[in-house]
Design a protein around this motif. Structure first.
Motif, short mmCIF file in Angstrom:
data_model
loop_
_atom_site.label_atom_id
_atom_site.label_comp_id
_atom_site.label_asym_id
_atom_site.label_seq_id
_atom_site.Cartn_x
_atom_site.Cartn_y
_atom_site.Cartn_z
N PHE A 1 0.86 -1.18 0.00
CA PHE A 1 0.00 0.00 0.00
C PHE A 1 0.90 1.23 0.00
CE2 PHE A 1 0.54 -1.24 4.46
CZ PHE A 1 1.00 -0.06 5.04
N SER A 2 0.29 2.38 -0.21
CA SER A 2 1.03 3.64 -0.17
C SER A 2 0.20 4.66 0.61
CB SER A 2 1.32 4.16 -1.58
OG SER A 2 0.11 4.43 -2.27
N ILE A 3 0.90 5.66 1.17
CA ILE A 3 0.24 6.71 1.93
C ILE A 3 0.75 8.05 1.42
CG2 ILE A 3 -0.31 7.61 4.23
CD1 ILE A 3 0.64 4.96 5.41
N ALA A 4 -0.15 8.91 1.00
CA ALA A 4 0.23 10.24 0.53
C ALA A 4 0.55 11.14 1.73
CB ALA A 4 -0.89 10.85 -0.30
N ARG A 5 1.37 12.14 1.50
CA ARG A 5 1.70 13.08 2.57
C ARG A 5 0.42 13.77 3.08
NH1 ARG A 5 6.49 15.49 4.15
NH2 ARG A 5 7.59 14.57 2.36
N GLY A 6 0.24 13.79 4.39
CA GLY A 6 -0.89 14.47 4.99
C GLY A 6 -2.17 13.66 5.10
N GLU A 7 -2.16 12.39 4.66
CA GLU A 7 -3.38 11.60 4.75
C GLU A 7 -3.28 10.57 5.88
OE1 GLU A 7 -4.71 9.19 1.50
OE2 GLU A 7 -2.99 7.86 1.56
N THR A 8 -4.41 9.97 6.21
CA THR A 8 -4.48 8.90 7.21
C THR A 8 -4.88 7.61 6.52
OG1 THR A 8 -5.12 10.43 8.98
CG2 THR A 8 -5.58 8.10 9.33
N PHE A 9 -3.99 6.62 6.58
CA PHE A 9 -4.30 5.29 6.04
C PHE A 9 -4.51 4.37 7.23
CE2 PHE A 9 -3.19 1.03 4.49
CZ PHE A 9 -3.99 0.96 3.35
N ALA A 10 -5.68 3.73 7.29
CA ALA A 10 -6.01 2.86 8.42
C ALA A 10 -5.97 1.39 7.99
CB ALA A 10 -7.39 3.19 8.96
N LEU A 11 -5.39 0.56 8.85
CA LEU A 11 -5.43 -0.88 8.67
C LEU A 11 -6.39 -1.45 9.71
CD1 LEU A 11 -1.72 -1.99 8.10
CD2 LEU A 11 -3.57 -2.02 6.43
N VAL A 12 -7.40 -2.19 9.25
CA VAL A 12 -8.39 -2.76 10.16
C VAL A 12 -8.46 -4.26 9.96
CG1 VAL A 12 -9.73 -0.63 10.13
CG2 VAL A 12 -10.35 -2.47 8.57
N GLY A 13 -9.03 -4.92 10.97
CA GLY A 13 -9.17 -6.36 10.92
C GLY A 13 -9.24 -6.91 12.33
N GLU A 14 -9.64 -8.18 12.44
CA GLU A 14 -9.73 -8.81 13.76
C GLU A 14 -8.34 -9.02 14.34
OE1 GLU A 14 -13.19 -11.99 13.66
OE2 GLU A 14 -12.22 -11.87 11.71
N SER A 15 -8.29 -9.30 15.63
CA SER A 15 -7.02 -9.61 16.28
C SER A 15 -6.39 -10.83 15.60
CB SER A 15 -7.25 -9.93 17.77
OG SER A 15 -7.76 -8.81 18.44
N GLY A 16 -5.08 -10.74 15.36
CA GLY A 16 -4.38 -11.83 14.69
C GLY A 16 -4.31 -11.69 13.19
N SER A 17 -4.81 -10.57 12.64
CA SER A 17 -4.80 -10.41 11.18
C SER A 17 -3.46 -9.90 10.66
CB SER A 17 -5.92 -9.46 10.75
OG SER A 17 -5.75 -8.18 11.33
N GLY A 18 -2.56 -9.43 11.54
CA GLY A 18 -1.24 -8.98 11.11
C GLY A 18 -1.05 -7.48 11.09
N LYS A 19 -2.03 -6.71 11.58
CA LYS A 19 -1.97 -5.25 11.52
C LYS A 19 -0.77 -4.70 12.28
CE LYS A 19 -5.85 -4.58 13.65
NZ LYS A 19 -6.06 -5.96 14.15
N SER A 20 -0.61 -5.12 13.53
CA SER A 20 0.47 -4.58 14.36
C SER A 20 1.84 -5.01 13.84
CB SER A 20 0.31 -5.04 15.82
OG SER A 20 -0.86 -4.47 16.38
N THR A 21 1.93 -6.20 13.24
CA THR A 21 3.20 -6.65 12.66
C THR A 21 3.59 -5.74 11.50
OG1 THR A 21 2.66 -8.93 13.28
CG2 THR A 21 4.42 -8.62 11.68
N VAL A 22 2.61 -5.36 10.68
CA VAL A 22 2.87 -4.41 9.59
C VAL A 22 3.38 -3.10 10.15
CG1 VAL A 22 1.80 -3.03 7.77
CG2 VAL A 22 1.24 -5.45 7.96
N ALA A 23 2.71 -2.59 11.20
CA ALA A 23 3.10 -1.30 11.80
C ALA A 23 4.54 -1.34 12.29
CB ALA A 23 2.16 -0.96 12.95
N ARG A 24 4.93 -2.42 12.94
CA ARG A 24 6.28 -2.52 13.47
C ARG A 24 7.33 -2.64 12.37
NH1 ARG A 24 3.04 -3.37 17.47
NH2 ARG A 24 3.72 -3.32 19.63
#
Length: 331
Positions: A44-67
Motif C-alpha cells: 500500500f502507499s500513503i500520501a503526505r498528509g493523509e491517514t491510512f487505516a489498517l483494520v481487521g480482527e485480532s491476529g490479522s497482522g496489523k500490528s506486525t505491519v506497523a512494526r
C-alpha cells in the motif's frame, strides 16, 4: 502534470516467524519445522498528509505491519520506503538515521511505554536530547512546555510523574513525546482502544487537529471501525496476513465489496439501520500455522465456491475476492 510520489510506500511486505519446537523435541517426536506467515505480500502507499487505516480482527497482522513500517521489526521480504528512503537497504543507512526523528509510534498502552520513575518533562524531552535538536536546558524546558500545551495539558504538568495522570492524559503525553522530535509520520497502534469511549473521541479529535495544523501523515491501526470511519482518508482491510480490500474511507463504509468487510460492518451498531437484517461475523480466524487452501476466508464466507477453496485471490481493483471478480456479490 507530474504526480507527487507517495510519502510512504510498502511493497510486497512479508514476515514469517519460526514457531518450531526446540530441536531435541523435533528429533524425539519426528516433528517438522513450523512457520507462521504473520504478513504475506502486503502492499500500500500513503500520501503526505493523509491517514491510512489498517483494520481487521485480532491476529490479522496489523500490528506486525506497523512494526515493520517503523523499523522495529525486520521484514522477511519486501520493502518499506519513507520519503523515498528505504528502511532496509544498507546503502541508505546514513539517510535512514536522519529520517528516524521524523517517524514516531504511539502505542496502545501509554503507561507501559513510559518510564514510571521519570517526570513527564524528562519523558517528553527524551527525543529532543536523543536527536540533539535543541541546545540548553532552558530552551528544552520551554519546548516541553509548548508541546504539553499543544496537546491540551499545562506546562506545570512537566514536574509530575505518569501515575498522576488519567489514561487519556497519558496518551496526550505520548503524543507530545512523539511530536518532540518534529515528527512528520506517526504510526498509531490501537492508540485509543484502552480508553473510555468519551476519552477516545477527545484523543481522536486532538490527532485530527494536529494533523491539520502540522501536516502530519498517519498510519492508523485499529479493529474499531467506528474509530476508523472518523479518522481515515483510506482504509485497508486485513485478514490472516493479507490485504483483502483497499479503498477510500467513505467508499469502504458505503459500498464494501469483500464479504469479510461486509461482515465487519454488519457487526457495528448503527441506529440508522435498526431492523435491517445483518450477517454477524461467524467463526474465527483459522490457525495461521495451517491456513486453509485457496482464499483464507473461504471457511467463513457464505459465497465460497470450489475456486475459492483452491485458488488464492489477488488484489485487483482494490479487492481480493473471486466472488467480486465474478460478479457474485449480492447488492
Amino acid at each position: 502534470m507530474s504526480v507527487a510520489a507517495p510519502y510512504v510506500e510498502v511493497d510486497g511486505l512479508r514476515r514469517v516467524f519460526d514457531v518450531s519446537k526446540p530441536w531435541l523435541n523435533r528429533v524425539i517426536e519426528r516433528a517438522p519445522r513450523q512457520s507462521l506467515k504473520a504478513v504475506d505480500g502486503v502492499a500500500f502507499s500513503i500520501a503526505r498528509g493523509e491517514t491510512f487505516a489498517l483494520v481487521g480482527e485480532s491476529g490479522s497482522g496489523k500490528s506486525t505491519v506497523a512494526r515493520m513500517v517503523v523499523g522495529l521489526l525486520p521484514p522477511s521480504a519486501g520493502e518499506v520506503r519513507i520519503s523515498g528512503i528505504s528502511m532496509t537497504d544498507p546503502r541508505q543507512a546514513a539517510a535512514r538515521r536522519r529520517l528516524r526523528a521524523r517517524i514516531q509510534m504511539i502505542f496502545q498502552d501509554p503507561y507501559a511505554s513510559m518510564n514510571p520513575r521519570w517526570r513527564v518533562g524528562a519523558i517528553v524531552a527524551e527525543p529532543i536530547r536523543a536527536f540533539d535538536l535543541i541546545q540548553g536546558e532552558a530552551a528544552i524546558r520551554a519546548r516541553v512546555g509548548a508541546l504539553l500545551e499543544l496537546v491540551g495539558l499545562h506546562p506545570d504538568d512537566a514536574r509530575k510523574y505518569p501515575h498522576a495522570f488519567s489514561g487519556g492524559q497519558r496518551q496526550r503525553i505520548a503524543i507530545a513525546r512523539a511530536l518532540a522530535s518534529e515528527a512528520e509520520f506517526l504510526v498509531g497502534d490501537e492508540p485509543t482502544s484502552a480508553l473510555d469511549v468519551s476519552v477516545q473521541a477527545q484523543i481522536l479529535n486532538l490527532m485530527r487537529d494536529l494533523q491539520d495544523r502540522l501536516g502530519l501523515t498517519y498510519l492508523f491501526i485499529s479493529h474499531n471501525l467506528a474509530v476508523v470511519r472518523h479518522m481515515a482518508t483510506r482504509v485497508g482491510v486485513m485478514y490472516l496476513g493479507r490485504l483483502v480490500e483497499v479503498g477510500g474511507g467513505r467508499e469502504i463504509f458505503v459500498r464494501p465489496r469483500h464479504p469479510y468487510t461486509r461482515m465487519l460492518l454488519d457487526a457495528v451498531p448503527d441506529l440508522a439501520h435498526i431492523g435491517r437484517s445483518r450477517v454477524p461475523v461467524a467463526g474465527e480466524i483459522p490457525n495461521p500455522i495451517d491456513p486453509p487452501p485457496g482464499c483464507s476466508f473461504n471457511p467463513r464466507c457464505p459465497l465460497a465456491n470450489a475456486r475459492c477453496r483452491s485458488e488464492v485471490p489477488q488484489l485487483r481493483d482494490g479487492v481480493a475476492c473471486h466472488a467480486a471478480e465474478e460478479g457474485r456479490l449480492p447488492a
